[in-house]
Design a protein around this motif. Sequence first.
Motif, PDB file in Angstrom:
ATOM      1  N   ALA A 164       0.833  -1.203   0.000  1.00  0.00           N
ATOM      2  CA  ALA A 164       0.000   0.000   0.000  1.00  0.00           C
ATOM      3  C   ALA A 164       0.866   1.251   0.000  1.00  0.00           C
ATOM      4  O   ALA A 164       0.594   2.219  -0.725  1.00  0.00           O
ATOM      5  CB  ALA A 164      -0.921  -0.006   1.216  1.00  0.00           C
ATOM      6  N   VAL A 165       1.936   1.249   0.808  1.00  0.00           N
ATOM      7  CA  VAL A 165       2.862   2.381   0.834  1.00  0.00           C
ATOM      8  C   VAL A 165       3.518   2.552  -0.535  1.00  0.00           C
ATOM      9  O   VAL A 165       3.643   3.675  -1.053  1.00  0.00           O
ATOM     10  CB  VAL A 165       3.929   2.178   1.929  1.00  0.00           C
ATOM     11  N   ASN A 166       3.933   1.454  -1.132  1.00  0.00           N
ATOM     12  CA  ASN A 166       4.570   1.498  -2.445  1.00  0.00           C
ATOM     13  C   ASN A 166       3.647   2.124  -3.479  1.00  0.00           C
ATOM     14  O   ASN A 166       4.054   2.974  -4.281  1.00  0.00           O
ATOM     15  CB  ASN A 166       4.958   0.075  -2.866  1.00  0.00           C
ATOM     16  N   SER A 167       2.381   1.713  -3.449  1.00  0.00           N
ATOM     17  CA  SER A 167       1.397   2.262  -4.382  1.00  0.00           C
ATOM     18  C   SER A 167       1.181   3.744  -4.144  1.00  0.00           C
ATOM     19  O   SER A 167       1.092   4.533  -5.095  1.00  0.00           O
ATOM     20  CB  SER A 167       0.075   1.498  -4.247  1.00  0.00           C
ATOM     21  N   ASP A 168       1.118   4.142  -2.873  1.00  0.00           N
ATOM     22  CA  ASP A 168       0.871   5.549  -2.541  1.00  0.00           C
ATOM     23  C   ASP A 168       2.022   6.465  -2.952  1.00  0.00           C
ATOM     24  O   ASP A 168       1.813   7.658  -3.199  1.00  0.00           O
ATOM     25  CB  ASP A 168       0.626   5.707  -1.035  1.00  0.00           C
ATOM     26  N   THR A 169       3.231   5.927  -3.029  1.00  0.00           N
ATOM     27  CA  THR A 169       4.372   6.763  -3.421  1.00  0.00           C
ATOM     28  C   THR A 169       4.385   7.039  -4.926  1.00  0.00           C
ATOM     29  O   THR A 169       5.214   7.823  -5.396  1.00  0.00           O
ATOM     30  CB  THR A 169       5.701   6.085  -3.041  1.00  0.00           C
ATOM     31  N   GLY A 170       3.495   6.394  -5.672  1.00  0.00           N
ATOM     32  CA  GLY A 170       3.445   6.615  -7.114  1.00  0.00           C
ATOM     33  C   GLY A 170       4.431   5.780  -7.892  1.00  0.00           C
ATOM     34  O   GLY A 170       4.886   6.185  -8.965  1.00  0.00           O
ATOM     35  N   VAL A 171       4.769   4.589  -7.389  1.00  0.00           N
ATOM     36  CA  VAL A 171       5.711   3.709  -8.074  1.00  0.00           C
ATOM     37  C   VAL A 171       5.215   3.401  -9.481  1.00  0.00           C
ATOM     38  O   VAL A 171       4.011   3.256  -9.719  1.00  0.00           O
ATOM     39  CB  VAL A 171       5.908   2.410  -7.259  1.00  0.00           C
ATOM     40  N   LYS A 172       6.136   3.296 -10.426  1.00  0.00           N
ATOM     41  CA  LYS A 172       5.764   3.110 -11.830  1.00  0.00           C
ATOM     42  C   LYS A 172       6.097   1.724 -12.383  1.00  0.00           C
ATOM     43  O   LYS A 172       5.531   1.314 -13.393  1.00  0.00           O
ATOM     44  CB  LYS A 172       6.475   4.161 -12.696  1.00  0.00           C
ATOM     45  N   SER A 173       7.038   1.000 -11.743  1.00  0.00           N
ATOM     46  CA  SER A 173       7.451  -0.290 -12.281  1.00  0.00           C
ATOM     47  C   SER A 173       8.165  -1.102 -11.198  1.00  0.00           C
ATOM     48  O   SER A 173       8.532  -0.549 -10.150  1.00  0.00           O
ATOM     49  CB  SER A 173       8.374  -0.105 -13.488  1.00  0.00           C
ATOM     50  N   PRO A 174       8.409  -2.391 -11.453  1.00  0.00           N
ATOM     51  CA  PRO A 174       9.178  -3.188 -10.477  1.00  0.00           C
ATOM     52  C   PRO A 174      10.630  -2.747 -10.322  1.00  0.00           C
ATOM     53  O   PRO A 174      11.346  -3.316  -9.491  1.00  0.00           O
ATOM     54  CB  PRO A 174       9.103  -4.608 -11.072  1.00  0.00           C
ATOM     55  N   ALA A 175      11.050  -1.738 -11.074  1.00  0.00           N
ATOM     56  CA  ALA A 175      12.439  -1.252 -10.954  1.00  0.00           C
ATOM     57  C   ALA A 175      12.729  -0.707  -9.560  1.00  0.00           C
ATOM     58  O   ALA A 175      13.903  -0.621  -9.152  1.00  0.00           O
ATOM     59  CB  ALA A 175      12.703  -0.172 -12.002  1.00  0.00           C
ATOM     60  N   TYR A 176      11.671  -0.363  -8.806  1.00  0.00           N
ATOM     61  CA  TYR A 176      11.888   0.136  -7.443  1.00  0.00           C
ATOM     62  C   TYR A 176      12.661  -0.883  -6.613  1.00  0.00           C
ATOM     63  O   TYR A 176      13.354  -0.528  -5.646  1.00  0.00           O
ATOM     64  CB  TYR A 176      10.543   0.430  -6.773  1.00  0.00           C
ATOM     65  N   GLY A 177      12.529  -2.177  -6.949  1.00  0.00           N
ATOM     66  CA  GLY A 177      13.141  -3.244  -6.166  1.00  0.00           C
ATOM     67  C   GLY A 177      14.651  -3.143  -6.101  1.00  0.00           C
ATOM     68  O   GLY A 177      15.265  -3.528  -5.093  1.00  0.00           O
ATOM     69  N   ILE A 178      15.271  -2.648  -7.158  1.00  0.00           N
ATOM     70  CA  ILE A 178      16.735  -2.492  -7.154  1.00  0.00           C
ATOM     71  C   ILE A 178      17.151  -1.515  -6.054  1.00  0.00           C
ATOM     72  O   ILE A 178      18.095  -1.762  -5.288  1.00  0.00           O
ATOM     73  CB  ILE A 178      17.222  -1.986  -8.524  1.00  0.00           C
ATOM     74  N   VAL A 179      16.446  -0.397  -5.948  1.00  0.00           N
ATOM     75  CA  VAL A 179      16.777   0.622  -4.948  1.00  0.00           C
ATOM     76  C   VAL A 179      16.461   0.094  -3.541  1.00  0.00           C
ATOM     77  O   VAL A 179      17.257   0.262  -2.610  1.00  0.00           O
ATOM     78  CB  VAL A 179      15.987   1.915  -5.233  1.00  0.00           C
ATOM     79  N   ALA A 180      15.296  -0.534  -3.373  1.00  0.00           N
ATOM     80  CA  ALA A 180      14.911  -1.052  -2.054  1.00  0.00           C
ATOM     81  C   ALA A 180      15.913  -2.090  -1.561  1.00  0.00           C
ATOM     82  O   ALA A 180      16.327  -2.087  -0.390  1.00  0.00           O
ATOM     83  CB  ALA A 180      13.517  -1.659  -2.111  1.00  0.00           C
ATOM     84  N   GLY A 181      16.326  -2.995  -2.447  1.00  0.00           N
ATOM     85  CA  GLY A 181      17.314  -4.004  -2.074  1.00  0.00           C
ATOM     86  C   GLY A 181      18.641  -3.376  -1.686  1.00  0.00           C
ATOM     87  O   GLY A 181      19.306  -3.822  -0.737  1.00  0.00           O
ATOM     88  N   ALA A 182      19.023  -2.317  -2.410  1.00  0.00           N
ATOM     89  CA  ALA A 182      20.293  -1.640  -2.107  1.00  0.00           C
ATOM     90  C   ALA A 182      20.232  -0.974  -0.733  1.00  0.00           C
ATOM     91  O   ALA A 182      21.225  -0.984   0.019  1.00  0.00           O
ATOM     92  CB  ALA A 182      20.590  -0.607  -3.190  1.00  0.00           C
TER      93      ALA A 182
END
Length: 673
Positions: free
Chosen positions: A365-383
């Motif tokens: 829900a937080v991810n959706s609210d931030t306006g995420v556009k693609s699964p590419a967010y996972g690279i940053v979150a993992g880092a």
Amino acid sequence: MAYFRRARETFAADHTVQHASRYGTLAARSLPSSTANYLLEKVPVVHWLPKYNPRWLLNDMLAGITIGILLIPQSLAYAKIATIPGEFGLMSSWLPNFLYFFMGTSKDMSTGPTSLMGLLTAEIIRDVSKEGFTPQAISSAVAMSVGIYCLAVGLLRLGFLLEFVSIPVLNGFISAAGIVIMLGQIPSLFGVKAGTGTAKIIHDIFAQLPHWKGPTIGVGFGGILLLVILQKIGQRWGKKSKIVWLIALSRSAIVLILFTGISYGVNKDIDLENDDPVWELSKVKSEGINNPVMPNTTLIGKVFPRAVAPFLAAAIEHLAIAKGFGRKNNYAIDPAQELVYLGVTNFFNSFFSSMAVGGAMSRTAVNSDTGVKSPAYGIVAGAVVILSIFQLSPALFWIPKATLAAIIVTAVWHVILPPKVFYAYWKTSLVDFIAAMLSFWVTLFVNTETGIGSAVGFNILYHILFLAFARVRRVQQLDNDCTPPIDGPRTIPPDTQVFRLNQSLLFSNAFHVKRQVFDLVQTHNAGTPTPLHAQQPASRNWSVSGARRVRQLRANAGIVDEPGYVIRIVVLDFSMVAATDTTALTALRDLEADLKTYGGEGTELRFVGVRRSVREVFGRFGWVLGEGGGEGGEEIGKGGSGVYETLREAVSARRESDVAIEAEVRVVGSEKV
């Protein structure tokens, strides 16, 4: 040679052989292209990455940083639920994010440790650790087992099996699990020790009332209060101010940082080797990412059967979250691919002594609210998670256990459904209510495995019995049972019985349906002068059970006198029968034979509304279904049965006995001439 030629012709014309040959040929032709497409489906990144819009990068980076920061306190807290050292919660959180970049089909989904997976893992650890295995070793074995289950179901596209867990069962299970998780944090909030199990925890908390620790209570409930205040502020003013929204979104991290700083200031001068700190510390010691090690195969064998519950919970929750946010944000996910991803993630994550992971509603829900556009967010979150593993170890040591408990309590209480939900089940379906209550109470006071297993078992048993004891409806008037409305006779003749089947006729219910039909025939119609129950061989004349059964059936129906009309026609409405099988057709043959024995050779069994697929099964079984005519319709060939389009046609068509009488009259008339 003639024999072999006939055998070859029969073999070539065989229905099963034709189907196997046709589908085998199609499969062989499409195998190369299907294999390539199947493999490409497993890495969706190759489809969406070429279409990636650079303007999405800022949104994805913001979402990745937010999720990464949120994962740090949550992974530590959920590791506490799982009863494994906190560093292994962090170790469970980095790889799922990287893999989702390559394999995910939802832009919003956040995968990692969850409270439910922590609880289910803790129950297995509690039992298996008695054999000398460490908690993190057991946890990694559970993760690998969950991965194997998910891979098997996802690769073979068997996700439909998860639908055997109904929504009431799932809601009862999750609500009870939420209560169990919250009760498990009470000892940490009050600074006391307690046993395991709902009843034991409640007893021990009140029994140790004099030993409650004030500083621990202050830290724990202070954390809960601050978390609730920040949440309410975000709900009220978050849409008006981006800063307020970000503060509310990061409330777990804020509370963790604040109380860790307080804890360090209070406890830093205490000799922790000889003296106890003011409150219990988490003592997380992260020294980087461990070298990958295969989980103990003996341990995997021990936990594999019990890992079914974590697998079901992870798979069902993950798919429900992914589908829900897909509908909300107008895109489609691939459920089979999500299960494959979940399998790959848990399988390879287990090499780092991690706990089993799944989709998390709050983080998604937080991810959706931030306006995420693609699964590419996972690279940053993992880092971000990797950075915390290598750089934040000294600070994580001082986190109060009461603060982690506060984060857990506030994160979990929203999954506990209000009583009105279960009251709605009561009003809708008693079966759903019983299943939900079984799942809830057994999970609450026994364990989660037994809770969900007993509820699913109850549902399956009920539906098996529902199919096995299918009811047939005796139709007495045609005007309310014909669509479109009929324009002919509406009353069923007294020598005719009409029955409507309400579901498929299969091995599980065929003979039960046959008994119902024949019992109703014997109840409401007479037979020949020597009906079935009276036709006993001389050596069996002692048996009177058949006659007694008929008398009892008629007494139950309130029929005092013997019915005056011999049965001549029995009509079966097959319009709702979607499938049938050999056992069912054998039962129908038995019914036909019993009817002819009871009512005479002229008694007919007729069918209405037989679907094409069902009719083909009749044909392969060797049962001829001829087309019945309209009123005064055509004669069906010997050994066959008539199929009619409407009940009126089936009821009003000529009887075989009438045809025979007409033929006899013609013969006698010709002899006189």
